[in-house]
Design an enzyme around this catalytic site. Structure first.
Site, PDB file in Angstrom:
ATOM      1  CB  CYS A  19       2.658  82.300 102.204  1.00 39.56           C
ATOM      2  SG  CYS A  19       4.332  82.444 103.385  1.00 39.56           S
ATOM      3  CB  SER A  36     -20.268  79.135 115.822  1.00 41.67           C
ATOM      4  OG  SER A  36     -19.199  78.357 115.908  1.00 41.67           O
ATOM      5  CG  HIS A  64      -0.138  85.654 104.355  1.00 36.41           C
ATOM      6  ND1 HIS A  64      -0.553  84.285 104.100  1.00 36.41           N
ATOM      7  CD2 HIS A  64       1.300  85.479 104.827  1.00 36.41           C
ATOM      8  CE1 HIS A  64       0.117  83.570 104.731  1.00 36.41           C
ATOM      9  NE2 HIS A  64       1.271  83.887 105.061  1.00 36.41           N
ATOM     10  CD  GLU A  93      -3.744  85.474 102.844  1.00 33.53           C
ATOM     11  OE1 GLU A  93      -2.954  86.004 101.855  1.00 33.53           O
ATOM     12  OE2 GLU A  93      -3.212  84.754 103.724  1.00 33.53           O
TER      13      GLU A  93
HETATM   14  N1  GLN Z   1       5.852  76.961 105.843  1.00 32.75           N
HETATM   15  C1  GLN Z   1       6.359  78.204 104.935  1.00 32.75           C
HETATM   16  C2  GLN Z   1       7.288  79.038 105.926  1.00 32.75           C
HETATM   17  O1  GLN Z   1       7.406  79.105 107.328  1.00 32.75           O
HETATM   18  C3  GLN Z   1       5.239  79.119 104.417  1.00 32.75           C
HETATM   19  C4  GLN Z   1       4.346  79.701 105.539  1.00 32.75           C
HETATM   20  C5  GLN Z   1       3.093  80.250 105.185  1.00 32.75           C
HETATM   21  O2  GLN Z   1       2.604  79.651 104.055  1.00 32.75           O
HETATM   22  N2  GLN Z   1       2.630  81.055 105.812  1.00 32.75           N
HETATM   23  O3  GLN Z   1       8.127  79.735 105.332  1.00 32.75           O
END
Ligand code: GLN
Length: 537
Positions: free
Chosen positions: A382, A17, A507, A509
């Site tokens: 997600c 770290s 995603h 991000e």
């Molecule tokens: N658990 C959900 C899926 O598999 C969302 C996954 C996530 O948020 N990356 O679709």
């Protein structure tokens, strides 16, 4: 013949770290800003084939590349600093290396020889280290773990051999170490560094540069002592103080001429460093004009590294909006319909995080209900997007049993598994992974943010919005503003009457870069800021 690359190996000593990932990314940026082409690779000594199946509370975020590899979160730092996309080939684990060697042994490719760590494992590591040889001026290789760990030995040995092969003028070892300040003695202590360098030397590696992490400035006499005992030139013993923001580390290194020292040692051609844009960016981070409170609702909030790319994306978007984004970590397991208003009342926006499994879901739904009804900016990523669909179906479309098939299988699975996912038995590397195109409807919040109908974003999930429920959701006012180009998969949902309510199946991000940020994060922070300013007005 392609020219060959220069190699920089980054190793870590004393303790973990210390920020080897940030150091590697910062060195990469400095060399890039001197005009060299650079890539960074990460070698992880653990036996897992990839971190995809590891618990985020143990390992932190899993960073997904465009080509769908589930990798170490340090690759996120490399992408954010260098503004380049990493790939499956930029991260290797001991697990992958052994897997390849053992598979070859099973196919009989070693022709009856005894298969050993040296040379077979080390040869495989060297082969991977040379993947981009000749394609970049400089290849930075971060070796995970701490010197002295049994597991990192084959990687250190491979770096030693590779240095010998390419010649000392073409390879460097930069060792990141720690110089503790002992309060009771009022002194900086160099012994841990001496021991760490000694351990490296036992493996035949002589560090060329030492980056010394410390809480206080390293006086000249301490640097001279480290230089003498560790056999490193004094000017190459570099102080690495804690920075106000991680994005300032390149500037701090540059102040100590790290880039020129590297360039000289590697005989890189003359060039000058240009950090103008970068300095403007760090200045905006350090001197914001505004302030917003953002709740990050998730179940892995005890280890903030689990949401690394999200918090970094906030910093980028904050800099662009001249705003300090104060993240408030909210454990979704502690939220209920009863306390949501109390917990979230001072928030200017909430982000519901990605995740897996049913724990904490009801708390996420309570948070979403509150911000939907109170017209507070909402960003669902997600699982966060999937929860926004469930909440909307339950409370607006009058389907109280609405759920995701991940949590409860029933007739109201507004979120369900795709048929091809149902056949899968292996857990590792089998989700919908990597970059997919998405088409955006004009006149939507998403379009206003991206200013583009065609985008590409990275995915990591098994479940999708169930198309059987599209009509009912749309009839009640949810807009499905982004879909796969063939229209079959819903990628973005939003509520047009709401101030800013956007859920994305992907995603975003993972694609937010320092300096430029990500369109959706920039728009979310902008909406949260205008909410904050209205509250003051
Ligand atoms: N658990 C959900 C899926 O598999 C969302 C996954 C996530 O948020 N990356 O679709």
């Amino acid at each position: 013949m392609p020219k060959s690359s220069k190699f920089i190996f980054i190793t870590g000593g004393v303790l973990s770290s210390l920020g080897k990932g940030i150091a590697s990314a910062s060195i990469g940026l400095l060399l890039k800003q001197r005009g060299f082409t650079v890539t960074v690779m990460k070698f992880d000594p653990y036996i897992n084939v990839d971190p995809g199946t590891m618990n985020p509370l143990q390992h932190g975020e899993v960073f997904v590349t465009d080509d769908g590899a589930e990798t170490d979160l340090d690759l996120g730092h490399y992408e954010r600093y260098l503004d380049v996309s990493m790939s499956r080939q930029t991260n290797a684990t001991a697990g992958q290396v052994y897997f390849d060697v053992i598979s070859r042994e099973r196919r009989g490719e070693y022709l009856g020889k005894t298969v050993q760590v040296i040379p077979h494992i080390t040869d495989e590591i060297k082969k991977r280290m040379r993947t981009f040889d000749g394609k970049f001026d400089v290849i930075i290789i971060e070796i995970g773990g701490t010197v002295g760990d049994i597991e990192s030995l084959p990687f250190l040995e491979a770096s030693r051999q590779l240095t010998l092969e390419v010649g000392r003028a073409n390879a460097l070892n930069i060792h990141l170490t720690f110089v503790p300040f002992i309060r009771s003695a009022g002194e900086l202590k160099t012994k841990p560094t001496q021991h760490s360098v000694k351990a490296l030397m036992e493996f035949g590696i002589m560090p060329d540069i030492l980056l010394c992490r410390s809480e206080t400035k390293l006086p000249k006499d301490i640097r001279a002592k480290i230089a003498l005992f560790c056999n490193v030139e004094e000017q190459s013993v570099i102080e690495a103080l804690d920075a106000e923001t991680i994005y300032e580390v390149p500037q701090l290194f540059a102040k100590h001429n790290l880039d020129s020292i590297i360039a000289k040692k590697l005989h890189l051609k003359r060039s000058t460093l240009n950090l103008e844009t970068w300095s403007r960016f760090t200045h905006r981070i350090k001197a914001p004009k505004h302030h917003v409170n953002i709740a990050l609702v998730g179940k892995y909030v005890k280890l903030q590294d689990a949401y690394k790319s999200i918090t970094e994306a906030f910093i980028h978007a904050g800099a662009i909006n001249n705003t300090k984004v104060q993240v408030h970590w909210i454990d979704s397991e502690e939220l209920t319909d009863e306390n949501a208003a109390e917990v979230l009342k001072d928030m200017n926006g909430i982000l519901v995080a990605p995740g897996f499994g049913s724990r904490g879901i009801e708390g996420k739904l309570s948070a979403i209900r509150y911000v939907r009804e109170q017209n507070i900016p909402f960003f669902g990523i997600c699982l966060g997007m999937q929860c926004s669909v469930i909440e909307f179906a339950r409370n607006v479309c009058n389907m109280p049993e609405a759920n995701s098939a991940e949590f409860k299988k029933n007739k109201f699975n507004v979120i369900d598994m795709m048929p091809d996912q149902k056949k899968i038995t292996d857990k590792g590397g089998t989700m919908r992974l990597g970059a997919y195109p998405c088409t955006i409807k004009k006149r939507s919040k998403a379009f206003a943010a991206y200013k583009n109908e065609h985008i590409s974003e990275r995915h990591r999930h098994r479940y999708e919005l169930n198309n059987d429920f599209r009509d009912i959701l749309e009839q009640h006012g949810m807009v499905l503003s982004g879909t796969s180009p063939d229209g079959k998969l819903v990628e973005i949902v939003e509520l047009p009457k709401h101030r800013w309510f956007v859920g994305v199946q992907f995603h975003p991000e993972l694609k937010s870069r320092a300096v430029t940020g990500h369109p959706l994060f920039i728009a979310f922070i902008k909406a949260s800021l205008s909410h904050a300013l209205e509250q003051f007005a």
